[in-house]
Motif scaffolding. Sequence first.
Motif, PDB file in Angstrom:
ATOM      1  N   LYS A 241       0.841  -1.191   0.000  1.00  0.00           N
ATOM      2  CA  LYS A 241       0.000   0.000   0.000  1.00  0.00           C
ATOM      3  C   LYS A 241       0.873   1.236   0.000  1.00  0.00           C
ATOM      4  O   LYS A 241       1.977   1.231   0.543  1.00  0.00           O
ATOM      5  CB  LYS A 241      -0.921   0.016   1.223  1.00  0.00           C
ATOM      6  CG  LYS A 241      -1.896  -1.144   1.214  1.00  0.00           C
ATOM      7  CD  LYS A 241      -2.834  -1.098   2.381  1.00  0.00           C
ATOM      8  CE  LYS A 241      -3.795  -2.289   2.301  1.00  0.00           C
ATOM      9  NZ  LYS A 241      -4.728  -2.305   3.412  1.00  0.00           N
ATOM     10  N   SER A 242       0.358   2.294  -0.610  1.00  0.00           N
ATOM     11  CA  SER A 242       1.063   3.573  -0.566  1.00  0.00           C
ATOM     12  C   SER A 242       0.125   4.630   0.006  1.00  0.00           C
ATOM     13  O   SER A 242      -1.079   4.610  -0.240  1.00  0.00           O
ATOM     14  CB  SER A 242       1.574   3.971  -1.949  1.00  0.00           C
ATOM     15  OG  SER A 242       0.504   4.104  -2.857  1.00  0.00           O
ATOM     16  N   TYR A 243       0.714   5.526   0.776  1.00  0.00           N
ATOM     17  CA  TYR A 243      -0.045   6.545   1.493  1.00  0.00           C
ATOM     18  C   TYR A 243       0.626   7.907   1.347  1.00  0.00           C
ATOM     19  O   TYR A 243       1.835   7.989   1.120  1.00  0.00           O
ATOM     20  CB  TYR A 243      -0.073   6.244   2.999  1.00  0.00           C
ATOM     21  CG  TYR A 243      -0.659   4.934   3.401  1.00  0.00           C
ATOM     22  CD1 TYR A 243      -2.002   4.830   3.759  1.00  0.00           C
ATOM     23  CD2 TYR A 243       0.127   3.789   3.478  1.00  0.00           C
ATOM     24  CE1 TYR A 243      -2.538   3.615   4.165  1.00  0.00           C
ATOM     25  CE2 TYR A 243      -0.404   2.577   3.883  1.00  0.00           C
ATOM     26  CZ  TYR A 243      -1.741   2.496   4.225  1.00  0.00           C
ATOM     27  OH  TYR A 243      -2.260   1.291   4.643  1.00  0.00           O
TER      28      TYR A 243
ATOM     29  N   ILE B 116       9.868   1.489  11.503  1.00  0.00           N
ATOM     30  CA  ILE B 116       9.009   0.313  11.314  1.00  0.00           C
ATOM     31  C   ILE B 116       9.510  -0.460  10.098  1.00  0.00           C
ATOM     32  O   ILE B 116       9.623   0.083   8.999  1.00  0.00           O
ATOM     33  CB  ILE B 116       7.535   0.737  11.131  1.00  0.00           C
ATOM     34  CG1 ILE B 116       7.058   1.522  12.357  1.00  0.00           C
ATOM     35  CG2 ILE B 116       6.659  -0.495  10.881  1.00  0.00           C
ATOM     36  CD1 ILE B 116       5.675   2.139  12.188  1.00  0.00           C
ATOM     37  N   GLU B 117       9.800  -1.736  10.301  1.00  0.00           N
ATOM     38  CA  GLU B 117      10.426  -2.567   9.277  1.00  0.00           C
ATOM     39  C   GLU B 117       9.644  -2.616   7.961  1.00  0.00           C
ATOM     40  O   GLU B 117      10.234  -2.614   6.885  1.00  0.00           O
ATOM     41  CB  GLU B 117      10.604  -3.988   9.821  1.00  0.00           C
ATOM     42  CG  GLU B 117      11.319  -4.920   8.872  1.00  0.00           C
ATOM     43  CD  GLU B 117      11.486  -6.308   9.453  1.00  0.00           C
ATOM     44  OE1 GLU B 117      11.596  -7.252   8.668  1.00  0.00           O
ATOM     45  OE2 GLU B 117      11.500  -6.456  10.685  1.00  0.00           O
TER      46      GLU B 117
ATOM     47  N   GLU C 272       4.714  -2.777   2.997  1.00  0.00           N
ATOM     48  CA  GLU C 272       4.634  -4.126   2.437  1.00  0.00           C
ATOM     49  C   GLU C 272       4.623  -5.114   3.588  1.00  0.00           C
ATOM     50  O   GLU C 272       5.514  -5.095   4.438  1.00  0.00           O
ATOM     51  CB  GLU C 272       5.818  -4.400   1.521  1.00  0.00           C
ATOM     52  CG  GLU C 272       5.783  -5.767   0.881  1.00  0.00           C
ATOM     53  CD  GLU C 272       6.938  -5.991  -0.082  1.00  0.00           C
ATOM     54  OE1 GLU C 272       6.986  -7.091  -0.634  1.00  0.00           O
ATOM     55  OE2 GLU C 272       7.758  -5.092  -0.263  1.00  0.00           O
ATOM     56  N   THR C 273       3.599  -5.946   3.629  1.00  0.00           N
ATOM     57  CA  THR C 273       3.466  -6.954   4.676  1.00  0.00           C
ATOM     58  C   THR C 273       3.284  -8.324   4.042  1.00  0.00           C
ATOM     59  O   THR C 273       2.952  -8.438   2.862  1.00  0.00           O
ATOM     60  CB  THR C 273       2.277  -6.627   5.593  1.00  0.00           C
ATOM     61  OG1 THR C 273       1.105  -6.467   4.799  1.00  0.00           O
ATOM     62  CG2 THR C 273       2.527  -5.353   6.390  1.00  0.00           C
TER      63      THR C 273
ATOM     64  N   LEU D 226       0.401  -3.728  11.567  1.00  0.00           N
ATOM     65  CA  LEU D 226       1.049  -2.507  11.096  1.00  0.00           C
ATOM     66  C   LEU D 226       0.115  -1.312  11.233  1.00  0.00           C
ATOM     67  O   LEU D 226       0.518  -0.245  11.696  1.00  0.00           O
ATOM     68  CB  LEU D 226       1.498  -2.661   9.648  1.00  0.00           C
ATOM     69  CG  LEU D 226       2.080  -1.414   8.984  1.00  0.00           C
ATOM     70  CD1 LEU D 226       3.311  -0.924   9.733  1.00  0.00           C
ATOM     71  CD2 LEU D 226       2.404  -1.688   7.528  1.00  0.00           C
ATOM     72  N   LYS D 227      -1.129  -1.471  10.861  1.00  0.00           N
ATOM     73  CA  LYS D 227      -2.108  -0.382  10.965  1.00  0.00           C
ATOM     74  C   LYS D 227      -2.242   0.077  12.418  1.00  0.00           C
ATOM     75  O   LYS D 227      -2.315   1.279  12.695  1.00  0.00           O
ATOM     76  CB  LYS D 227      -3.457  -0.838  10.418  1.00  0.00           C
ATOM     77  CG  LYS D 227      -4.551   0.186  10.484  1.00  0.00           C
ATOM     78  CD  LYS D 227      -4.309   1.332   9.537  1.00  0.00           C
ATOM     79  CE  LYS D 227      -5.514   2.255   9.520  1.00  0.00           C
ATOM     80  NZ  LYS D 227      -5.200   3.620   9.841  1.00  0.00           N
ATOM     81  N   GLU D 228      -2.246  -0.875  13.351  1.00  0.00           N
ATOM     82  CA  GLU D 228      -2.322  -0.528  14.771  1.00  0.00           C
ATOM     83  C   GLU D 228      -1.092   0.265  15.215  1.00  0.00           C
ATOM     84  O   GLU D 228      -1.205   1.217  15.982  1.00  0.00           O
ATOM     85  CB  GLU D 228      -2.488  -1.791  15.618  1.00  0.00           C
ATOM     86  CG  GLU D 228      -3.844  -2.439  15.448  1.00  0.00           C
ATOM     87  CD  GLU D 228      -3.960  -3.804  16.111  1.00  0.00           C
ATOM     88  OE1 GLU D 228      -2.961  -4.296  16.689  1.00  0.00           O
ATOM     89  OE2 GLU D 228      -5.056  -4.385  16.036  1.00  0.00           O
ATOM     90  N   LYS D 229       0.099  -0.099  14.704  1.00  0.00           N
ATOM     91  CA  LYS D 229       1.316   0.650  15.014  1.00  0.00           C
ATOM     92  C   LYS D 229       1.220   2.076  14.471  1.00  0.00           C
ATOM     93  O   LYS D 229       1.583   3.031  15.154  1.00  0.00           O
ATOM     94  CB  LYS D 229       2.550  -0.030  14.408  1.00  0.00           C
ATOM     95  CG  LYS D 229       2.996  -1.268  15.106  1.00  0.00           C
ATOM     96  CD  LYS D 229       4.238  -1.830  14.411  1.00  0.00           C
ATOM     97  CE  LYS D 229       4.654  -3.152  14.990  1.00  0.00           C
ATOM     98  NZ  LYS D 229       5.828  -3.720  14.291  1.00  0.00           N
TER      99      LYS D 229
END
Length: 79
Positions: free
Chosen positions: A4-6, A25-26, A44-45, A54-57
Amino acid sequence: MPIKSYLAHPHSGKKNELIEALSSIEQCEVVAAQNKDVIILVTETEDTNQETILKEKLDTIGSLKLLAMVSGFNTPQNN
């Protein structure tokens, strides 16, 4: 594999702090705009579970004002 890109917008005066937080964040790659307070974030996950973590982080980063997804896709893994 979700990629995803943001566009990430920091709180006023917090751009460098946000860059440091995201860069630590890795699963994140960060590119900062030179002339604006905006950051391009690519994540990328391995799977949707890691994406949720990741979203929670990302949600806990205090210097992050707004995170707008520009593009997202899921690449199936070859088994």
